[in-house]
Design an enzyme around this catalytic site. Structure first.
Site, PDB file in Angstrom:
ATOM      1  NE  ARG A 243      -3.170  -2.326   3.088  1.00  0.00           N
ATOM      2  CZ  ARG A 243      -3.982  -2.486   4.126  1.00  0.00           C
ATOM      3  NH1 ARG A 243      -4.271  -1.461   4.902  1.00  0.00           N
ATOM      4  NH2 ARG A 243      -4.496  -3.662   4.391  1.00  0.00           N
ATOM      5  N   GLY A 244       0.282   2.343  -0.403  1.00  0.00           N
ATOM      6  CA  GLY A 244       0.996   3.617  -0.418  1.00  0.00           C
ATOM      7  C   GLY A 244       1.553   3.887  -1.795  1.00  0.00           C
ATOM      8  CB  ALA A 245       1.204   6.803  -4.054  1.00  0.00           C
TER       9      ALA A 245
ATOM     10  NE  ARG B 214      -5.261   0.384  -5.249  1.00  0.00           N
ATOM     11  CZ  ARG B 214      -4.879   0.737  -4.009  1.00  0.00           C
ATOM     12  NH1 ARG B 214      -3.932   0.061  -3.408  1.00  0.00           N
ATOM     13  NH2 ARG B 214      -5.467   1.742  -3.383  1.00  0.00           N
TER      14      ARG B 214
ATOM     15  CG  ASP C 200      -2.973   7.580  -3.026  1.00  0.00           C
ATOM     16  OD1 ASP C 200      -2.453   6.456  -3.142  1.00  0.00           O
ATOM     17  OD2 ASP C 200      -3.441   7.999  -1.954  1.00  0.00           O
TER      18      ASP C 200
ATOM     19  CE  LYS D  31      -9.198   4.594   3.159  1.00  0.00           C
ATOM     20  NZ  LYS D  31      -9.559   3.377   2.427  1.00  0.00           N
TER      21      LYS D  31
END
Length: 361
Positions: A60-62, A97, A248, A259
């Site tokens: 997770r996390g850009a 994503r 993001d 988010k």
């Protein structure tokens, strides 16, 4: 495949969220779907493994998504260095994503370098470029933190007491290779002895706030865990000095996709004169778009993320608990867009900028 379970009490953890094994041509990641209940590493040996890990939010996390995807290309070239294999891996990883721009940025960069050499050289070239992207992520996020630390020091000079920071989602070291984006300034301020306290919002449904809480506890940073919607209440009562979030995707005019729920925090901050800071690497800025509301694709995630809750049963075994039947209609947008007018400054590795002062140079 699971590598091993490192720890259940969270007193120690791997230094990085991703560890590359160049000799064996695979990577080991922290499986974030298991946190905060278990700390497990998972070995990824192919680009489909990487695609699954990104799609399932094991990664997770850009920034971390971008680094991991780059290694997916390197593993693809290890198995098959043809143009067709490169195209398949690129296309397969790109769709995992849609909102986070770092994914496309990292894939474009590594594919360009890889395609520029002959097939026998592609595996080594791709691995070298992926490792370079990883190293740059660490250095970039440390620099973001130094600029954020300057802001926190200024706040402390203005109000010489404990600084209260509100976070939303996880923009920590597990969202990157190291340091994090929004948390980089927090970690560096804590190490410098600056008195601070962090309000950590839970951030449902995928519990990114739980991961932030886990990180801060591990680092010894004073913090309090909150429900998703408590931030505005705290701001009304003067208990928040600044909001720090990640991103993001950022448009060239400073609109910020982050988010779901970030927009509400920005509205509350504006209404209560609380500065709202966005920390992200420059690679998160998408210079091709200007209007975040109309041009950023918002990922709609599976309804089961709302129908099911993850936790420990009475035997302390990790399991999913159903709270809604399958036939209940649910909406689960993963992100929202905060207009630039609500953002005090965007902090990148190059410094802190007002949203309308962003420049690709």
């Amino acid at each position: 495949m699971l590598w091993n379970t490192l720890c259940m009490k969270f007193k120690t953890r791997p230094v990085r969220s991703l560890v590359a094994d160049q000799q064996h041509r695979h990577i080991n990641i922290v499986d974030q779907t298991m946190l905060p209940f278990a700390l497990e590493m998972r070995t990824l040996t192919s680009w489909p493994d990487v695609a699954e890990a990104i799609r399932a939010m094991r990664v997770r996390g850009a920034p971390l998504i971008g680094v991991t995807a780059a290694y997916g290309i390197a593993m693809a070239m290890t198995a098959d260095a043809t143009d067709d294999a490169l195209d398949r891996a690129h296309a397969g990883l790109l769709v995992t994503r849609p909102t986070a721009v770092n994914l496309a940025w990292a894939l474009t960069r590594i594919v360009r370098h890889t395609r520029a050499v002959e097939p026998p050289e592609r595996a080594d070239t791709a691995w070298a470029e992926a490792m370079k992207i990883e190293a740059e992520d660490v250095a970039t996020n440390h620099r973001i933190g130094t600029h954020g630390l300057d802001i926190l020091r200024t706040l402390h000079r203005q109000q010489p007491r404990t600084i209260n920071i509100l976070t939303h989602c996880n923009a920590g070291r597990l969202a990157c290779v190291e340091w994090g984006t929004a948390t980089s300034a927090i970690y560096q301020a804590h190490q410098a002895g600056l008195p601070l306290h962090v309000w950590v919002e839970e951030t449902r449904p995928r519990n990114q706030g739980l991961i932030t809480q886990w990180e801060l506890e591990d680092a010894g940073v004073p913090h309090t865990y909150l429900t998703d919607n408590a931030g505005g209440h705290l701001m009304q009562h003067g208990r928040v000095d600044a909001v720090f979030v990640g991103a993001d995707r950022i448009t060239r005019h400073g609109d910020v996709a982050n988010k779901i729920g970030t927009y509400l925090k920005a509205l509350a901050a504006k209404d209560n004169n609380v500065p709202f800071y966005v920390a992200a690497p420059a690679s998160t800025i998408d210079w091709t778009i200007s209007d975040g509301l109309t041009e950023i694709e918002i990922e709609e995630r599976s309804g089961d993320e709302l129908r099911l809750l993850r936790g420990l049963d009475r035997n302390r075994m990790l399991c999913d608990f159903r709270i809604l039947d399958d036939d209940v209609a649910v909406g689960n947008p993963g992100f929202d867009v905060t207009p630039a007018r609500l953002v005090t400054a965007i902090i990148t590795e190059h410094g802190s900028f007002e949203p309308d002062k962003l420049s690709p140079s």
